[in-house]
Scaffold this motif. Structure first.
Motif, PDB file in Angstrom:
ATOM      1  N   GLU A   9     -11.330  10.520   3.213  1.00  0.00           N
ATOM      2  CA  GLU A   9     -10.590  11.247   4.244  1.00  0.00           C
ATOM      3  C   GLU A   9      -9.565  10.327   4.906  1.00  0.00           C
ATOM      4  O   GLU A   9      -8.452  10.763   5.231  1.00  0.00           O
ATOM      5  N   VAL A  10      -9.927   9.056   5.109  1.00  0.00           N
ATOM      6  CA  VAL A  10      -8.986   8.093   5.687  1.00  0.00           C
ATOM      7  C   VAL A  10      -7.764   7.924   4.792  1.00  0.00           C
ATOM      8  O   VAL A  10      -6.606   7.995   5.249  1.00  0.00           O
ATOM      9  N   ILE A  11      -7.982   7.677   3.504  1.00  0.00           N
ATOM     10  CA  ILE A  11      -6.869   7.445   2.571  1.00  0.00           C
ATOM     11  C   ILE A  11      -6.001   8.706   2.458  1.00  0.00           C
ATOM     12  O   ILE A  11      -4.768   8.625   2.421  1.00  0.00           O
ATOM     13  N   ILE A  12      -6.640   9.870   2.433  1.00  0.00           N
ATOM     14  CA  ILE A  12      -5.880  11.133   2.355  1.00  0.00           C
ATOM     15  C   ILE A  12      -4.960  11.267   3.563  1.00  0.00           C
ATOM     16  O   ILE A  12      -3.778  11.621   3.423  1.00  0.00           O
ATOM     17  N   ASN A  13      -5.485  10.993   4.747  1.00  0.00           N
ATOM     18  CA  ASN A  13      -4.670  11.102   5.960  1.00  0.00           C
ATOM     19  C   ASN A  13      -3.520  10.106   5.949  1.00  0.00           C
ATOM     20  O   ASN A  13      -2.399  10.433   6.361  1.00  0.00           O
ATOM     21  N   LEU A  14      -3.780   8.886   5.497  1.00  0.00           N
ATOM     22  CA  LEU A  14      -2.720   7.881   5.455  1.00  0.00           C
ATOM     23  C   LEU A  14      -1.641   8.255   4.433  1.00  0.00           C
ATOM     24  O   LEU A  14      -0.436   8.092   4.693  1.00  0.00           O
ATOM     25  N   ILE A  15      -2.059   8.736   3.280  1.00  0.00           N
ATOM     26  CA  ILE A  15      -1.079   9.171   2.271  1.00  0.00           C
ATOM     27  C   ILE A  15      -0.289  10.373   2.787  1.00  0.00           C
ATOM     28  O   ILE A  15       0.941  10.450   2.631  1.00  0.00           O
ATOM     29  N   ASP A  16      -0.981  11.297   3.468  1.00  0.00           N
ATOM     30  CA  ASP A  16      -0.317  12.486   4.009  1.00  0.00           C
ATOM     31  C   ASP A  16       0.737  12.087   5.048  1.00  0.00           C
ATOM     32  O   ASP A  16       1.848  12.635   5.060  1.00  0.00           O
ATOM     33  N   ASN A  17       0.396  11.124   5.914  1.00  0.00           N
ATOM     34  CA  ASN A  17       1.368  10.643   6.900  1.00  0.00           C
ATOM     35  C   ASN A  17       2.552   9.971   6.214  1.00  0.00           C
ATOM     36  O   ASN A  17       3.707  10.106   6.653  1.00  0.00           O
ATOM     37  N   ALA A  18       2.273   9.197   5.162  1.00  0.00           N
ATOM     38  CA  ALA A  18       3.352   8.522   4.431  1.00  0.00           C
ATOM     39  C   ALA A  18       4.285   9.538   3.777  1.00  0.00           C
ATOM     40  O   ALA A  18       5.512   9.356   3.743  1.00  0.00           O
ATOM     41  N   ILE A  19       3.697  10.633   3.245  1.00  0.00           N
ATOM     42  CA  ILE A  19       4.527  11.686   2.635  1.00  0.00           C
ATOM     43  C   ILE A  19       5.437  12.311   3.692  1.00  0.00           C
ATOM     44  O   ILE A  19       6.635  12.519   3.467  1.00  0.00           O
ATOM     45  N   LYS A  20       4.870  12.619   4.861  1.00  0.00           N
ATOM     46  CA  LYS A  20       5.639  13.259   5.928  1.00  0.00           C
ATOM     47  C   LYS A  20       6.724  12.343   6.477  1.00  0.00           C
ATOM     48  O   LYS A  20       7.773  12.808   6.921  1.00  0.00           O
ATOM     49  N   ALA A  21       6.459  11.014   6.467  1.00  0.00           N
ATOM     50  CA  ALA A  21       7.425  10.078   7.041  1.00  0.00           C
ATOM     51  C   ALA A  21       8.589   9.781   6.092  1.00  0.00           C
ATOM     52  O   ALA A  21       9.633   9.309   6.538  1.00  0.00           O
ATOM     53  N   GLY A  22       8.417  10.056   4.794  1.00  0.00           N
ATOM     54  CA  GLY A  22       9.450   9.714   3.826  1.00  0.00           C
ATOM     55  C   GLY A  22      10.316  10.907   3.423  1.00  0.00           C
ATOM     56  O   GLY A  22      10.175  12.011   3.944  1.00  0.00           O
ATOM     57  N   LYS A  23      11.191  10.628   2.516  1.00  0.00           N
ATOM     58  CA  LYS A  23      12.079  11.663   1.973  1.00  0.00           C
ATOM     59  C   LYS A  23      11.673  11.974   0.543  1.00  0.00           C
ATOM     60  O   LYS A  23      10.926  11.247  -0.095  1.00  0.00           O
ATOM     61  N   GLU A  24      12.193  13.084   0.074  1.00  0.00           N
ATOM     62  CA  GLU A  24      11.919  13.462  -1.320  1.00  0.00           C
ATOM     63  C   GLU A  24      12.455  12.391  -2.257  1.00  0.00           C
ATOM     64  O   GLU A  24      13.542  11.868  -2.062  1.00  0.00           O
ATOM     65  N   GLY A  25      11.650  12.076  -3.258  1.00  0.00           N
ATOM     66  CA  GLY A  25      12.042  11.076  -4.233  1.00  0.00           C
ATOM     67  C   GLY A  25      11.624   9.661  -3.874  1.00  0.00           C
ATOM     68  O   GLY A  25      11.797   8.745  -4.682  1.00  0.00           O
ATOM     69  N   ASN A  26      11.077   9.451  -2.660  1.00  0.00           N
ATOM     70  CA  ASN A  26      10.623   8.112  -2.274  1.00  0.00           C
ATOM     71  C   ASN A  26       9.318   7.754  -2.977  1.00  0.00           C
ATOM     72  O   ASN A  26       8.684   8.599  -3.620  1.00  0.00           O
ATOM     73  N   SER A  27       8.893   6.505  -2.785  1.00  0.00           N
ATOM     74  CA  SER A  27       7.643   6.024  -3.382  1.00  0.00           C
ATOM     75  C   SER A  27       6.671   5.587  -2.285  1.00  0.00           C
ATOM     76  O   SER A  27       7.077   5.126  -1.220  1.00  0.00           O
ATOM     77  N   ILE A  28       5.391   5.733  -2.592  1.00  0.00           N
ATOM     78  CA  ILE A  28       4.312   5.270  -1.712  1.00  0.00           C
ATOM     79  C   ILE A  28       3.452   4.317  -2.523  1.00  0.00           C
ATOM     80  O   ILE A  28       3.125   4.590  -3.692  1.00  0.00           O
ATOM     81  N   TYR A  29       3.031   3.204  -1.897  1.00  0.00           N
ATOM     82  CA  TYR A  29       2.276   2.174  -2.595  1.00  0.00           C
ATOM     83  C   TYR A  29       0.855   2.130  -2.018  1.00  0.00           C
ATOM     84  O   TYR A  29       0.638   1.813  -0.853  1.00  0.00           O
ATOM     85  N   LEU A  30      -0.120   2.460  -2.889  1.00  0.00           N
ATOM     86  CA  LEU A  30      -1.530   2.399  -2.511  1.00  0.00           C
ATOM     87  C   LEU A  30      -2.139   1.204  -3.226  1.00  0.00           C
ATOM     88  O   LEU A  30      -2.268   1.195  -4.457  1.00  0.00           O
ATOM     89  N   THR A  31      -2.530   0.164  -2.440  1.00  0.00           N
ATOM     90  CA  THR A  31      -2.907  -1.125  -3.023  1.00  0.00           C
ATOM     91  C   THR A  31      -4.224  -1.619  -2.435  1.00  0.00           C
ATOM     92  O   THR A  31      -4.524  -1.388  -1.267  1.00  0.00           O
TER      93      THR A  31
END
Length: 476
Positions: free
Chosen positions: A370-392
């Protein structure tokens, strides 16, 4: 009675008793010495007289030696008003003591007869006996020695009035000394106790100040004794009280803000639902408009349902419920989170780049998902279409970590500390459009708190955000 008053009183009484006892012992020793000296001097006087008369009798004929008239004559030559010579009268009891015999004065210039003098309690010393008598304002030692073969008596009255006057003068001096000692001791004890109890006064004032609401009050520690230790303990207690009070005030403030934000969050969808429902009840709409109104009501109702679920979940977490920690591979955590976020990633055309190297963590897999989902969801909302998110996942000097990094709009520096509060949103308009309620990061913070993990947020406006979760107790 105050404790300092009791201490001062007890100390003064103890000093008084000790002084009186010491002076009494000294006085008695001095008295015994003086009386012994007077007794010895009286004995020497009576022996001088005894030996002088005896020597004079030795040169006389035997018949003259036993003549009382001769003896009386020789004694009168001494002209000593303190010497009494008495002849023992025969009462038929040769073993009778001094106090049981009758005496006839041969020579006596005093106002007291030998018989009266001898009717007293005597003490033995060497070859004579002695006692004391008070006559008028004078005091005398009675020193009695047997005379001749008939147990006649030679009595010497030694005036010890001056001795007792000196002893009484010593008593008065001791009384004066005692008064001076008590005054000096009382003053010294008073100021000593006052100085020693000053921290107690400060402690009392500080306690009263804290009781009045001044939780920043502290006392200054200047000594390392028991009172100093008590002062340190008081300061520790005051720090704990202040911290707990500040915590309660903060919690109350947060609770107030939480309720205000909750009311606001509920009012918006409820107003919209009520408005569309009234429209449907009062106005005949076209099928397309009616379908749109029903769809909006459904969407807002769904948002309310999600909000309620998250609130219940957050309350359970705050009460410590639902935490089951086991060791899991981080790749399993990433797999579950990525699967849940896949549709959102596709819809926003966002690429999620995953990297891990076999790291493990002791965690509740479902909650951390649930933590990772929320963080990824926030990252999606903060970025623009076509951007990248790094989960490391990786390891550094702090321990094993998980990082969710985006290159979105970033978070203002002054708002980083607040984004973990329930209902707080950096960009409220964007969050409303994406269906957010400001509870995601609050859930993240509470889950990590229950895991005893550390959350670190690094962000720069226009460059994106890197959110890291550290498990500092696990190193690979």
């Amino acid at each position: 009675m105050k404790i300092r008053t009791r201490i001062i009183t007890i100390s003064c009484v103890a000093i008084f008793i000790a002084t009186i006892l010491s002076e009494a012992i000294i006085w008695n020793i001095n008295k015994k010495t003086q009386i012994d000296n007077a007794l010895m001097q009286g004995y020497m006087n009576i022996m001088d007289t005894y030996m002088e008369i005896k020597n004079k009798l030795m040169i006389l004929a035997e018949q003259e030696r036993n003549s009382y008239s001769v003896i009386s004559y020789l004694i009168k030559e001494k002209q000593d008003d303190y010497i009494i010579f008495a002849m023992a009268l025969d009462n038929g009891d040769d073993n009778a003591g001094y106090e049981k015999k009758e005496y006839k004065d041969i020579y006596n210039n005093t106002a007291i007869t030998a018989t009266k003098l001898m009717n007293r309690d005597f003490q033995n010393s060497m070859d004579f006996q002695y006692s004391e008598i008070t006559y008028g304002t004078a005091r005398y030692l009675i020193i009695a020695k047997e005379w001749g073969n008939n147990n006649d008596l030679m009595i010497y009255l030694y005036d010890v009035t001056e001795v007792y006057q000196k002893l009484y003068a010593i008593v008065y001096g001791m009384i004066a000394i005692t008064v001076v000692i008590m005054l000096i001791a009382g003053i010294v004890i008073f100021f000593t106790i006052k100085g020693a109890f000053k921290p107690m006064d400060d402690l009392n004032k500080a306690a009263a100040s804290i009781a009045g609401g001044n939780y920043e009050e502290r006392i200054e520690i200047k000594q390392k004794d028991e009172i100093g230790i008590l002062g340190e303990s008081f300061n520790y207690m005051a720090n704990a009280i202040e911290s707990h009070t500040r915590y309660l005030e903060e919690m109350e403030h947060r609770k107030t803000l939480f309720m205000a934000d909750l009311s606001h969050e509920l009012r918006t969808p409820m107003t919209a639902i009520k408005g569309y429902a009234e429209t449907l009840l009062t106005i005949k709409l076209e099928p397309e408009d009616e379908e749109e109104a029903i769809g909006y009501i459904y969407n807002e109702s769904s948002r309310l349902e999600r909000l309620a679920e998250k609130l219940m979940f957050l309350l359970k977490l705050e009460q410590g419920q639902g935490i089951v920690r086991q060791e899991h591979y981080i790749k399993d955590l990433f797999h579950g989170a990525v699967a849940s976020c896949n549709s959102s990633l596709v819809n926003k055309d966002v690429q999620l780049l995953v990297s891990e190297h076999g790291e493990k963590m002791l965690m509740d897999l479902d909650l951390m998902t649930e933590v990772i989902i929320n963080l990824i969801d926030n990252a999606i909302k903060a970025g623009k279409e076509g951007n990248s998110i790094y989960l490391t996942a990786g390891t550094d000097e702090k321990g094993v970590y998980i990082s969710v990094k985006d290159n979105g709009i970033g978070i203002p520096k002054e708002e980083i500390d607040r984004i973990l509060e329930p209902f707080y949103m950096v960009d409220k308009s964007r969050s409303r459009k994406t269906g957010g309620a400001g509870l995601g990061l609050a859930l993240v913070a509470e889950i990590l708190k229950q895991h005893e993990f550390v959350l670190q947020i690094n962000s720069k406006m226009g460059s994106g955000t890197d959110v890291r979760i550290y498990n500092m107790f696990t190193k690979q």
